[in-house]
Design an enzyme around this catalytic site. Sequence first.
Site, PDB file in Angstrom:
ATOM      1  N   HIS A   1       0.842  -1.207   0.000  1.00 16.07           N
ATOM      2  CA  HIS A   1       0.000   0.000   0.000  1.00 16.07           C
ATOM      3  C   HIS A   1       0.877   1.258   0.000  1.00 16.07           C
ATOM      4  O   HIS A   1       0.702   2.153  -0.846  1.00 16.07           O
ATOM      5  CB  HIS A   1      -0.909  -0.001   1.231  1.00 16.07           C
ATOM      6  CG  HIS A   1      -1.798   1.202   1.316  1.00 16.07           C
ATOM      7  ND1 HIS A   1      -3.073   1.225   0.799  1.00 16.07           N
ATOM      8  CD2 HIS A   1      -1.585   2.447   1.850  1.00 16.07           C
ATOM      9  CE1 HIS A   1      -3.614   2.419   1.005  1.00 16.07           C
ATOM     10  NE2 HIS A   1      -2.726   3.179   1.646  1.00 16.07           N
ATOM     11  N   GLU A   2       1.816   1.308   0.934  1.00 15.00           N
ATOM     12  CA  GLU A   2       2.679   2.484   1.029  1.00 15.00           C
ATOM     13  C   GLU A   2       3.612   2.591  -0.182  1.00 15.00           C
ATOM     14  O   GLU A   2       3.963   3.697  -0.607  1.00 15.00           O
ATOM     15  CB  GLU A   2       3.491   2.444   2.320  1.00 15.00           C
ATOM     16  CG  GLU A   2       2.646   2.514   3.591  1.00 15.00           C
ATOM     17  CD  GLU A   2       1.745   3.733   3.649  1.00 15.00           C
ATOM     18  OE1 GLU A   2       2.098   4.770   3.044  1.00 15.00           O
ATOM     19  OE2 GLU A   2       0.679   3.654   4.283  1.00 15.00           O
TER      20      GLU A   2
ATOM     21  N   HIS B   1       1.895   4.594  -2.855  1.00 15.71           N
ATOM     22  CA  HIS B   1       2.061   6.039  -2.673  1.00 15.71           C
ATOM     23  C   HIS B   1       3.484   6.474  -3.044  1.00 15.71           C
ATOM     24  O   HIS B   1       3.683   7.499  -3.702  1.00 15.71           O
ATOM     25  CB  HIS B   1       1.794   6.414  -1.210  1.00 15.71           C
ATOM     26  CG  HIS B   1       0.375   6.222  -0.774  1.00 15.71           C
ATOM     27  ND1 HIS B   1      -0.692   6.730  -1.474  1.00 15.71           N
ATOM     28  CD2 HIS B   1      -0.150   5.603   0.327  1.00 15.71           C
ATOM     29  CE1 HIS B   1      -1.829   6.426  -0.840  1.00 15.71           C
ATOM     30  NE2 HIS B   1      -1.514   5.729   0.243  1.00 15.71           N
TER      31      HIS B   1
END
Length: 344
Positions: A21-22, A25
């Site tokens: 997920h990170e 980003h």
Amino acid sequence: MTTIWSILLAILIFGCIIAIHEFGHFIAAKRNGIQVNEFAIGMGPKIFRFQKGETLYSLRLFPVGGFCSMEGEDAESKNARAFDQKPVWRRMIVVLAGAFMNLVLGFVLLIATTCSDPYLISNTIHGFHEQATSNTCGLQAGDTIVSLNGSHIFTITDLQYKLRNESGEPFTVVVERDGKKVKLQDVTFRDQENNDWLDFSLEPQQKTVFHVLSYAAKDTVATGKLIWMSLTELVTGKYGIQDLSGPVGTVEVISNAATAGATAAERISSVLHLTIFITINVGIFNLLPIPGLDGSRFWFLFLEAIRRKPVKKEHEALVHLVGMAALFLLMIVVTVQDVTRIFH
């Protein structure tokens, strides 16, 4: 499986889901020329860190989240590579990239599990159980199930959920028969001998590259739809807070998955399917317009695009702070509930 191994497995699964997920980003920020100050997995004190270029990479003590800290994300910055200096559409991409990567992870894992299955399961009825009721309501062998009560059926995942969740109720069923769509009213599904909600078998489908990719894509959508329906039913009151599980309850579920099945392959498959559900859940949940989550940040950016000026950072920060506080409070309540349920 012992408790310690269950906890370690849960930490590994959550760590991978958080990391992907990170990373979404992170890579989106880098590709859009935004300076990333820190990329962290976990929260709290740092237990491992190293600097590479402009970015500090760290592993933190508590495996309950992570973050990708970008220049100008929460405070004004005059740096030309700051988050708030970039066009709003680029910032939207960065905000949505985390949830997108969770969905991609679910899709990739579904490809892996689908490849390991001996065959694919279609939505076409192969035959009926001896004490079936649905074949007396108009269903026929060879029918391909298109929808139940107006809800499109993608794979057996949402077919199972719909039948289990509304078992005993008559359905309006749309099937494809001889190339035409046929609507059937008041169809009941029940194996009277075994008191089962599914009273028919489905035809296997040949495994080809196209069929595997197509099935994995459809099952990703079906799983996301299942999560969305569950959230809707929670909001409408069909389910209550007592039906929620937090980290403690999830560890117990992972432990059960890791011990389910007679062979190692079956246990691995069980854990993978649970991981798929969790990562797609994280992706869908993060897209909700709840303060503190990516979905809320996206809507602030959407509002900025319409107004052609950003909402004041202090106002947005306050909204996110209140939202995160509410989420942490909910997490505490659910965790206490999980512990009470386990030791009751």
